[in-house]
Write a protein that holds these residues in place. Structure first.
Motif, PDB file in Angstrom:
ATOM      1  N   ASN A 175     -28.661 -37.331 -15.413  1.00 19.07           N
ATOM      2  CA  ASN A 175     -28.100 -38.650 -15.103  1.00 19.07           C
ATOM      3  C   ASN A 175     -28.996 -39.442 -14.165  1.00 19.07           C
ATOM      4  O   ASN A 175     -28.881 -39.316 -12.947  1.00 19.07           O
ATOM      5  CB  ASN A 175     -26.715 -38.490 -14.467  1.00 19.07           C
ATOM      6  CG  ASN A 175     -25.721 -37.881 -15.410  1.00 19.07           C
ATOM      7  OD1 ASN A 175     -25.174 -38.551 -16.252  1.00 19.07           O
ATOM      8  ND2 ASN A 175     -25.488 -36.582 -15.251  1.00 19.07           N
ATOM      9  N   SER A 191     -21.732 -32.163 -21.274  1.00 21.30           N
ATOM     10  CA  SER A 191     -21.977 -32.482 -22.678  1.00 21.30           C
ATOM     11  C   SER A 191     -21.884 -33.989 -22.876  1.00 21.30           C
ATOM     12  O   SER A 191     -21.249 -34.706 -22.092  1.00 21.30           O
ATOM     13  CB  SER A 191     -20.970 -31.766 -23.579  1.00 21.30           C
ATOM     14  OG  SER A 191     -19.652 -32.189 -23.274  1.00 21.30           O
ATOM     15  N   SER A 192     -22.524 -34.457 -23.928  1.00 19.26           N
ATOM     16  CA  SER A 192     -22.505 -35.898 -24.198  1.00 19.26           C
ATOM     17  C   SER A 192     -22.797 -36.158 -25.671  1.00 19.26           C
ATOM     18  O   SER A 192     -23.710 -35.551 -26.245  1.00 19.26           O
ATOM     19  CB  SER A 192     -23.548 -36.612 -23.328  1.00 19.26           C
ATOM     20  OG  SER A 192     -23.613 -37.994 -23.614  1.00 19.26           O
ATOM     21  N   GLN A 193     -22.010 -37.034 -26.263  1.00 21.22           N
ATOM     22  CA  GLN A 193     -22.202 -37.437 -27.653  1.00 21.22           C
ATOM     23  C   GLN A 193     -22.317 -36.233 -28.600  1.00 21.22           C
ATOM     24  O   GLN A 193     -23.174 -36.180 -29.480  1.00 21.22           O
ATOM     25  CB  GLN A 193     -23.438 -38.330 -27.784  1.00 21.22           C
ATOM     26  CG  GLN A 193     -23.326 -39.623 -26.993  1.00 21.22           C
ATOM     27  CD  GLN A 193     -24.561 -40.487 -27.098  1.00 21.22           C
ATOM     28  OE1 GLN A 193     -25.601 -40.050 -27.589  1.00 21.22           O
ATOM     29  NE2 GLN A 193     -24.455 -41.738 -26.650  1.00 21.22           N
ATOM     30  N   GLY A 194     -21.457 -35.262 -28.371  1.00 16.32           N
ATOM     31  CA  GLY A 194     -21.418 -34.085 -29.234  1.00 16.32           C
ATOM     32  C   GLY A 194     -22.455 -33.027 -28.922  1.00 16.32           C
ATOM     33  O   GLY A 194     -22.485 -31.977 -29.573  1.00 16.32           O
ATOM     34  N   LYS A 195     -23.311 -33.287 -27.925  1.00 14.83           N
ATOM     35  CA  LYS A 195     -24.342 -32.315 -27.554  1.00 14.83           C
ATOM     36  C   LYS A 195     -23.904 -31.539 -26.314  1.00 14.83           C
ATOM     37  O   LYS A 195     -23.569 -32.149 -25.293  1.00 14.83           O
ATOM     38  CB  LYS A 195     -25.671 -33.011 -27.273  1.00 14.83           C
ATOM     39  CG  LYS A 195     -26.283 -33.693 -28.490  1.00 14.83           C
ATOM     40  CD  LYS A 195     -27.606 -34.348 -28.125  1.00 14.83           C
ATOM     41  CE  LYS A 195     -28.238 -35.023 -29.328  1.00 14.83           C
ATOM     42  NZ  LYS A 195     -29.525 -35.688 -28.972  1.00 14.83           N
ATOM     43  N   ARG A 222     -28.792 -30.618 -24.318  1.00 11.42           N
ATOM     44  CA  ARG A 222     -29.324 -31.780 -23.605  1.00 11.42           C
ATOM     45  C   ARG A 222     -30.497 -31.386 -22.696  1.00 11.42           C
ATOM     46  O   ARG A 222     -31.500 -32.106 -22.582  1.00 11.42           O
ATOM     47  CB  ARG A 222     -28.231 -32.448 -22.775  1.00 11.42           C
ATOM     48  CG  ARG A 222     -27.100 -33.047 -23.596  1.00 11.42           C
ATOM     49  CD  ARG A 222     -26.133 -33.773 -22.683  1.00 11.42           C
ATOM     50  NE  ARG A 222     -26.794 -34.956 -22.088  1.00 11.42           N
ATOM     51  CZ  ARG A 222     -26.337 -35.586 -20.995  1.00 11.42           C
ATOM     52  NH1 ARG A 222     -25.247 -35.124 -20.380  1.00 11.42           N
ATOM     53  NH2 ARG A 222     -26.983 -36.633 -20.534  1.00 11.42           N
TER      54      ARG A 222
END
Length: 310
Positions: free
Chosen positions: A260, A296-300, A305
């Motif tokens: 981030n 996790s983010s956007q399915g990952k 990541r």
């Protein structure tokens, strides 16, 4: 066929190239300074490509003939700091001893004599009888085994095989529910009752036979309170192993800062985070699963990541 000829044939490298690297080992190591968490510094010595290839050949084709103790948990297949800590689960009293300057103080002559006496007809035994100087220059830097060499870990486990056996025998016969394990230079002993300090003299005397000494500053007796830590692994009073809260917080902060915003260039950060994730999976799978979902983010998932960094 000599060792240099064997290595030359195996790697398709000219013998003079190997010979030159072996004859001048000082030119074929890079000294790397490592600052430890306590602020102290230590050095490891990274061998050149040629020396590393020679060491790897010896490890795969010769040194693997040497057996080591079942109580050695470092540098072994299917063993880890976790399996080392697990052997002590259920006990309430502990002793930790650190062997001083471990690799540097492994004695070449003691090692050579031990191998020749125990494995005289083996490949490594034959090399040590007929080509001792060449083998010494491959395995050692200035006559010393050093941290950073491919072969030093395996040599160290073999070197302490008899010590491991003697100390384990003492522990199981003199301590209630006594358990002994060693992870490289870290010696751990546990019992369900208080451990008498006389065991220190026993350990000192038997290490002396191996030309080794203990680090008196790191001798530590401790007992089970709410939890106890062995090799960084926390054992709770409910006989579970986990990661301490401080470490968990550090891992979460490290992952958050790296992702981030996403870091696109630092491979060093990437490798460190992968190591932290692997360690979490090995010690505390529930915490690992928590990390996988939290960042996790956007399915990952988190690990995916992290792998995309750099």
């Amino acid at each position: 066929m000599g060792i240099i000829k064997d290595i030359s044939k195996y790697y398709l490298i000219e013998e003079p190239t190997i010979q030159q690297a072996i004859e001048f080992p000082q030119r074929n190591y890079r000294r790397i300074k490592i600052v430890q968490s306590n602020g102290e510094s230590r050095f490891v010595f990274a061998p050149s490509k040629i020396i590393k290839m020679c060491q790897t050949y010896l490890l795969k084709h010769c040194l693997n003939e040497l057996e080591y103790s079942q109580h050695a948990f470092a540098y072994t297949k299917k063993r880890s700091i976790v399996s080392c800590a697990l052997t002590h689960v259920g006990n309430t009293h502990f002793l930790h001893i650190d062997i001083r300057h471990f690799f540097d103080n492994i004695d070449w002559n003691t090692f050579r004599k031990s191998v020749i006496d125990e494995y005289p007809s083996s490949k490594i035994g034959s090399f040590l009888i007929n080509e001792p100087d060449t083998i010494k220059n491959i395995l050692c830097l200035n006559g010393r085994f050093c941290q950073g060499s491919v072969t030093s870990p395996y040599v160290s486990n073999y070197y302490l095989k008899s010590f491991d056996s003697v100390l384990n025998n003492y522990v199981i016969h003199n301590l209630k529910n006594g358990v002994y394990s060693r992870y490289s230079d870290d010696v751990y002993i546990s019992s369900s009752e208080k451990i008498d300090s006389s065991i220190i003299s026993f350990i000192i005397n038997h290490l002396r036979e191996q030309k080794l000494k203990i680090n008196y500053k790191k001798v530590r007796f401790f007992s089970m309170g709410d939890s106890v830590k062995i090799l960084g692994v926390t054992i709770t009073n409910r006989c579970h192993i986990t990661i301490n809260v401080k470490f968990k917080k550090m891992v979460k902060n490290s992952i958050y800062k790296a992702l981030n915003p996403p870091n696109q260039s630092n491979s060093q950060i990437k490798n460190r985070l992968i190591g932290l994730m692997y360690y979490s999976y090995m010690v505390d799978p529930l915490f690992f699963n928590y990390l996988q979902q939290k960042y996790s983010s956007q399915g990952k998932l988190t690990l995916t990541r992290i792998m995309e960094i750099g």
